[in-house]
Design a protein around this motif. Sequence first.
Motif, PDB file in Angstrom:
ATOM      1  N   GLU A  14      -7.444   7.985  10.098  1.00 48.45           N
ATOM      2  CA  GLU A  14      -6.574   7.006  10.728  1.00 48.45           C
ATOM      3  C   GLU A  14      -6.398   7.184  12.224  1.00 48.45           C
ATOM      4  O   GLU A  14      -5.340   6.879  12.744  1.00 48.45           O
ATOM      5  CB  GLU A  14      -5.168   7.058  10.107  1.00 48.45           C
ATOM      6  CG  GLU A  14      -5.155   7.028   8.603  1.00 48.45           C
ATOM      7  CD  GLU A  14      -3.742   7.160   8.113  1.00 48.45           C
ATOM      8  OE1 GLU A  14      -3.512   7.961   7.216  1.00 48.45           O
ATOM      9  OE2 GLU A  14      -2.867   6.460   8.641  1.00 48.45           O
ATOM     10  N   GLN A  15      -7.367   7.709  12.877  1.00 49.59           N
ATOM     11  CA  GLN A  15      -7.136   7.948  14.296  1.00 49.59           C
ATOM     12  C   GLN A  15      -6.867   6.652  15.023  1.00 49.59           C
ATOM     13  O   GLN A  15      -6.060   6.587  15.933  1.00 49.59           O
ATOM     14  CB  GLN A  15      -8.351   8.647  14.934  1.00 49.59           C
ATOM     15  CG  GLN A  15      -8.452  10.110  14.581  1.00 49.59           C
ATOM     16  CD  GLN A  15      -7.301  10.930  15.107  1.00 49.59           C
ATOM     17  OE1 GLN A  15      -6.549  10.505  15.985  1.00 49.59           O
ATOM     18  NE2 GLN A  15      -7.119  12.108  14.570  1.00 49.59           N
ATOM     19  N   GLY A  16      -7.558   5.617  14.570  1.00 49.46           N
ATOM     20  CA  GLY A  16      -7.315   4.344  15.229  1.00 49.46           C
ATOM     21  C   GLY A  16      -6.156   3.607  14.619  1.00 49.46           C
ATOM     22  O   GLY A  16      -5.458   2.858  15.284  1.00 49.46           O
ATOM     23  N   ARG A  17      -5.917   3.874  13.344  1.00 45.34           N
ATOM     24  CA  ARG A  17      -5.011   2.992  12.622  1.00 45.34           C
ATOM     25  C   ARG A  17      -3.530   3.311  12.837  1.00 45.34           C
ATOM     26  O   ARG A  17      -2.729   2.436  13.004  1.00 45.34           O
ATOM     27  CB  ARG A  17      -5.342   3.025  11.129  1.00 45.34           C
ATOM     28  CG  ARG A  17      -6.562   2.167  10.796  1.00 45.34           C
ATOM     29  CD  ARG A  17      -6.526   1.674   9.399  1.00 45.34           C
ATOM     30  NE  ARG A  17      -6.800   2.750   8.476  1.00 45.34           N
ATOM     31  CZ  ARG A  17      -6.064   2.966   7.405  1.00 45.34           C
ATOM     32  NH1 ARG A  17      -5.054   2.211   7.122  1.00 45.34           N
ATOM     33  NH2 ARG A  17      -6.358   3.958   6.600  1.00 45.34           N
ATOM     34  N   CYS A  18      -3.196   4.563  12.820  1.00 46.82           N
ATOM     35  CA  CYS A  18      -1.780   4.822  13.006  1.00 46.82           C
ATOM     36  C   CYS A  18      -1.586   5.905  14.044  1.00 46.82           C
ATOM     37  O   CYS A  18      -2.488   6.647  14.347  1.00 46.82           O
ATOM     38  CB  CYS A  18      -1.114   5.234  11.701  1.00 46.82           C
ATOM     39  SG  CYS A  18      -1.534   6.901  11.220  1.00 46.82           S
ATOM     40  N   TYR A  19      -0.430   5.974  14.561  1.00 46.59           N
ATOM     41  CA  TYR A  19      -0.198   6.910  15.640  1.00 46.59           C
ATOM     42  C   TYR A  19       1.219   7.460  15.545  1.00 46.59           C
ATOM     43  O   TYR A  19       2.129   6.833  15.030  1.00 46.59           O
ATOM     44  CB  TYR A  19      -0.413   6.244  17.001  1.00 46.59           C
ATOM     45  CG  TYR A  19       0.348   4.953  17.139  1.00 46.59           C
ATOM     46  CD1 TYR A  19      -0.195   3.766  16.678  1.00 46.59           C
ATOM     47  CD2 TYR A  19       1.617   4.929  17.732  1.00 46.59           C
ATOM     48  CE1 TYR A  19       0.515   2.586  16.789  1.00 46.59           C
ATOM     49  CE2 TYR A  19       2.312   3.755  17.839  1.00 46.59           C
ATOM     50  CZ  TYR A  19       1.759   2.586  17.373  1.00 46.59           C
ATOM     51  OH  TYR A  19       2.444   1.416  17.480  1.00 46.59           O
ATOM     52  N   LEU A  20       1.343   8.610  16.082  1.00 44.65           N
ATOM     53  CA  LEU A  20       2.630   9.282  16.092  1.00 44.65           C
ATOM     54  C   LEU A  20       3.465   8.639  17.179  1.00 44.65           C
ATOM     55  O   LEU A  20       3.138   8.712  18.352  1.00 44.65           O
ATOM     56  CB  LEU A  20       2.404  10.759  16.415  1.00 44.65           C
ATOM     57  CG  LEU A  20       3.348  11.778  15.797  1.00 44.65           C
ATOM     58  CD1 LEU A  20       3.416  11.630  14.312  1.00 44.65           C
ATOM     59  CD2 LEU A  20       2.879  13.160  16.144  1.00 44.65           C
ATOM     60  N   CYS A  21       4.541   7.955  16.774  1.00 41.09           N
ATOM     61  CA  CYS A  21       5.251   7.240  17.819  1.00 41.09           C
ATOM     62  C   CYS A  21       6.461   8.001  18.295  1.00 41.09           C
ATOM     63  O   CYS A  21       7.524   7.439  18.513  1.00 41.09           O
ATOM     64  CB  CYS A  21       5.638   5.844  17.339  1.00 41.09           C
ATOM     65  SG  CYS A  21       6.892   5.862  16.065  1.00 41.09           S
TER      66      CYS A  21
ATOM     67  N   ASN B 188       2.490   3.487  10.757  1.00 40.96           N
ATOM     68  CA  ASN B 188       1.160   3.016  10.363  1.00 40.96           C
ATOM     69  C   ASN B 188       1.245   1.545  10.002  1.00 40.96           C
ATOM     70  O   ASN B 188       2.311   0.943   9.937  1.00 40.96           O
ATOM     71  CB  ASN B 188       0.588   3.850   9.233  1.00 40.96           C
ATOM     72  CG  ASN B 188       1.433   3.764   7.969  1.00 40.96           C
ATOM     73  OD1 ASN B 188       2.401   3.030   7.916  1.00 40.96           O
ATOM     74  ND2 ASN B 188       1.063   4.545   6.985  1.00 40.96           N
ATOM     75  N   ASN B 189       0.067   0.975   9.768  1.00 44.30           N
ATOM     76  CA  ASN B 189       0.012  -0.465   9.616  1.00 44.30           C
ATOM     77  C   ASN B 189       0.700  -0.939   8.366  1.00 44.30           C
ATOM     78  O   ASN B 189       1.193  -2.044   8.305  1.00 44.30           O
ATOM     79  CB  ASN B 189      -1.457  -0.932   9.567  1.00 44.30           C
ATOM     80  CG  ASN B 189      -2.203  -0.470  10.796  1.00 44.30           C
ATOM     81  OD1 ASN B 189      -1.647   0.236  11.616  1.00 44.30           O
ATOM     82  ND2 ASN B 189      -3.447  -0.862  10.923  1.00 44.30           N
ATOM     83  N   GLN B 190       0.670  -0.089   7.332  1.00 46.45           N
ATOM     84  CA  GLN B 190       1.220  -0.569   6.074  1.00 46.45           C
ATOM     85  C   GLN B 190       2.571   0.063   5.835  1.00 46.45           C
ATOM     86  O   GLN B 190       2.673   1.265   5.715  1.00 46.45           O
ATOM     87  CB  GLN B 190       0.280  -0.183   4.929  1.00 46.45           C
ATOM     88  CG  GLN B 190      -1.148  -0.053   5.398  1.00 46.45           C
ATOM     89  CD  GLN B 190      -1.872   1.106   4.717  1.00 46.45           C
ATOM     90  OE1 GLN B 190      -1.246   2.097   4.338  1.00 46.45           O
ATOM     91  NE2 GLN B 190      -3.153   0.962   4.555  1.00 46.45           N
ATOM     92  N   GLY B 191       3.543  -0.697   5.781  1.00 44.35           N
ATOM     93  CA  GLY B 191       4.831  -0.201   5.332  1.00 44.35           C
ATOM     94  C   GLY B 191       5.680   0.376   6.455  1.00 44.35           C
ATOM     95  O   GLY B 191       5.313   0.374   7.631  1.00 44.35           O
ATOM     96  N   PRO B 192       6.810   0.889   6.071  1.00 48.97           N
ATOM     97  CA  PRO B 192       7.774   1.386   7.054  1.00 48.97           C
ATOM     98  C   PRO B 192       7.284   2.679   7.679  1.00 48.97           C
ATOM     99  O   PRO B 192       6.411   3.348   7.138  1.00 48.97           O
ATOM    100  CB  PRO B 192       9.043   1.632   6.212  1.00 48.97           C
ATOM    101  CG  PRO B 192       8.537   1.857   4.838  1.00 48.97           C
ATOM    102  CD  PRO B 192       7.301   1.037   4.691  1.00 48.97           C
ATOM    103  N   PRO B 193       7.836   3.031   8.812  1.00 51.90           N
ATOM    104  CA  PRO B 193       7.419   4.287   9.448  1.00 51.90           C
ATOM    105  C   PRO B 193       7.824   5.485   8.592  1.00 51.90           C
ATOM    106  O   PRO B 193       8.835   5.465   7.898  1.00 51.90           O
ATOM    107  CB  PRO B 193       8.175   4.294  10.783  1.00 51.90           C
ATOM    108  CG  PRO B 193       9.294   3.361  10.594  1.00 51.90           C
ATOM    109  CD  PRO B 193       8.854   2.342   9.609  1.00 51.90           C
TER     110      PRO B 193
ATOM    111  N   ILE C 124       7.201  17.028   6.739  1.00 55.08           N
ATOM    112  CA  ILE C 124       6.540  17.205   5.439  1.00 55.08           C
ATOM    113  C   ILE C 124       5.989  15.874   4.948  1.00 55.08           C
ATOM    114  O   ILE C 124       4.849  15.783   4.477  1.00 55.08           O
ATOM    115  CB  ILE C 124       7.530  17.776   4.402  1.00 55.08           C
ATOM    116  CG1 ILE C 124       8.058  19.118   4.881  1.00 55.08           C
ATOM    117  CG2 ILE C 124       6.849  17.930   3.064  1.00 55.08           C
ATOM    118  CD1 ILE C 124       9.043  19.746   3.944  1.00 55.08           C
ATOM    119  N   THR C 125       6.817  14.821   5.099  1.00 58.60           N
ATOM    120  CA  THR C 125       6.380  13.502   4.635  1.00 58.60           C
ATOM    121  C   THR C 125       5.099  13.092   5.336  1.00 58.60           C
ATOM    122  O   THR C 125       4.118  12.663   4.711  1.00 58.60           O
ATOM    123  CB  THR C 125       7.465  12.462   4.947  1.00 58.60           C
ATOM    124  OG1 THR C 125       8.737  13.039   4.677  1.00 58.60           O
ATOM    125  CG2 THR C 125       7.261  11.215   4.133  1.00 58.60           C
TER     126      THR C 125
END
Lengths: 176, 288
Positions: A19-26, A37-42, A47-48
């Motif tokens: 997921e390097q492109g897909r999600c990022y640590l905000c 990430n693109n799907q669902g809540p942050p 651990i999660t």
Amino acid sequence: GKRRAPCLPLFQGFLSGTEQGRCYLCGFKLWVPVLQNNQGPPLVGLITIACHLVKEAKRSNLLGESAEGRAVVQQWLEYRVTRLDGCTKEDSKTILKELNIHLQDNVYLAGNHFTLADTLMYYGIHPLIVDLTVQEKEQYLNVARWFDHIQHIPSLRHHLPPVVVLRNRIYTSRHH
Amino acid sequence: MRPVRTVRTCVFRCRTSSFLLLFLLQGGGVLRRSQSSGINAFPVLPPSSFSSWSRWKQLIFVMGFGDLKSSSGLKVLNDFLTDRSFIEGYVPSQADVAVFEAVSAPPPADLCHALRWYNHIKSYQAQKNSLPGVKKPLGQYGPTGVADTTSSGPAASKDEDDDDIDLFGSDEEEDTEAAKLKEQRLAEYAAKKAKKPALIAKSSILLDVKPWDDETDMAKLEECVRSIQMDGLVWGQSKLVPVGYGIKKLQISCVVEDDKVGTDILEEQITAFEDYVQSMDVAAFNKI
């Protein structure tokens, strides 16, 4: 405030290709990491996020082999977040002592294979071990052995400075 | 002195035998006795190893764990695994398989590192053929200086004897029993050397601290000296001794642990108080 879990980008690098492109640590919300990430809540929490990344990378064996193994991994992750993060100097000595006792009979933290517990504990303990003197490393010999073992796992260490774990074999502590 | 039988006996009877010569002879009654009296001049290799170049070479370049089927070999293995997770490298490999197969039974619980390694490698039993690496003979693994004698006996030492010239014409009565005993003793020596001593060596040091002149505040000077805190250092009594012209020097005693604190460190720290201390001397140094 001190940022906790600066290791997550490193961990993402270790799992590399996830997921390097897909999600990022905000960033951090009250010192707790948040992953968008693109799907669902942050996702909130070390651990999660780590478990999510592992599953996405299809390396679920890192979470433990059997039901018991998985439970032990989760216990160590809880240990990392509740006991290790933000601990005082005295607490860190207690933690090292507990780890030393556990690692006397175990090569890895959880079971017989390398798991997520080892990874996050390595990242968490690295700042502590870097500051230990040679005598302290001898005192926590099992932790030093485990640490040396883990830091040699390919693509885990990245830019973290390697810690030298050398046992003084020629002279006993009596000779200078 | 008329030599009676062999070179060994001659030197034993001769009063002027040098210490070095004793070391260079083969192990006999003389050397066993000297070894037990605690001569630690050569901390790594015991004296009997210098009898021939071949044997000395063997000890430096040979590896192994001694006899892995005996407790002395297991002790060497335990010591080796104290700061290592595997025999070679950082992943389980054929090296671990080779040593695992030589170790016939789980090591006893007091050899905790060997036991940990044994249980761990046991869990890889199913995949042992797929572990990386190439299986090598046991003599290729382990700490240097300890020969491998597992089940093959002292055959290794016998071969080495033939080619090289023994410098001191040592006797041919080297039989298998003695060689085996020697290797075992070496393994035990190496294992013993690695264990930490129970006694802590301490010394009582009397220091003379001299001020700049008689105007110097001696109470402050003493306070500065006593403020030096180190692990293994305990300050004792102190008194002021006049040295003339109204100047007094501070004589203070301390008890130190030899391996933690040295007089040079103390001197450095005391002379750091440049305002009060002109110099420092060691007046007396006694071992406790």
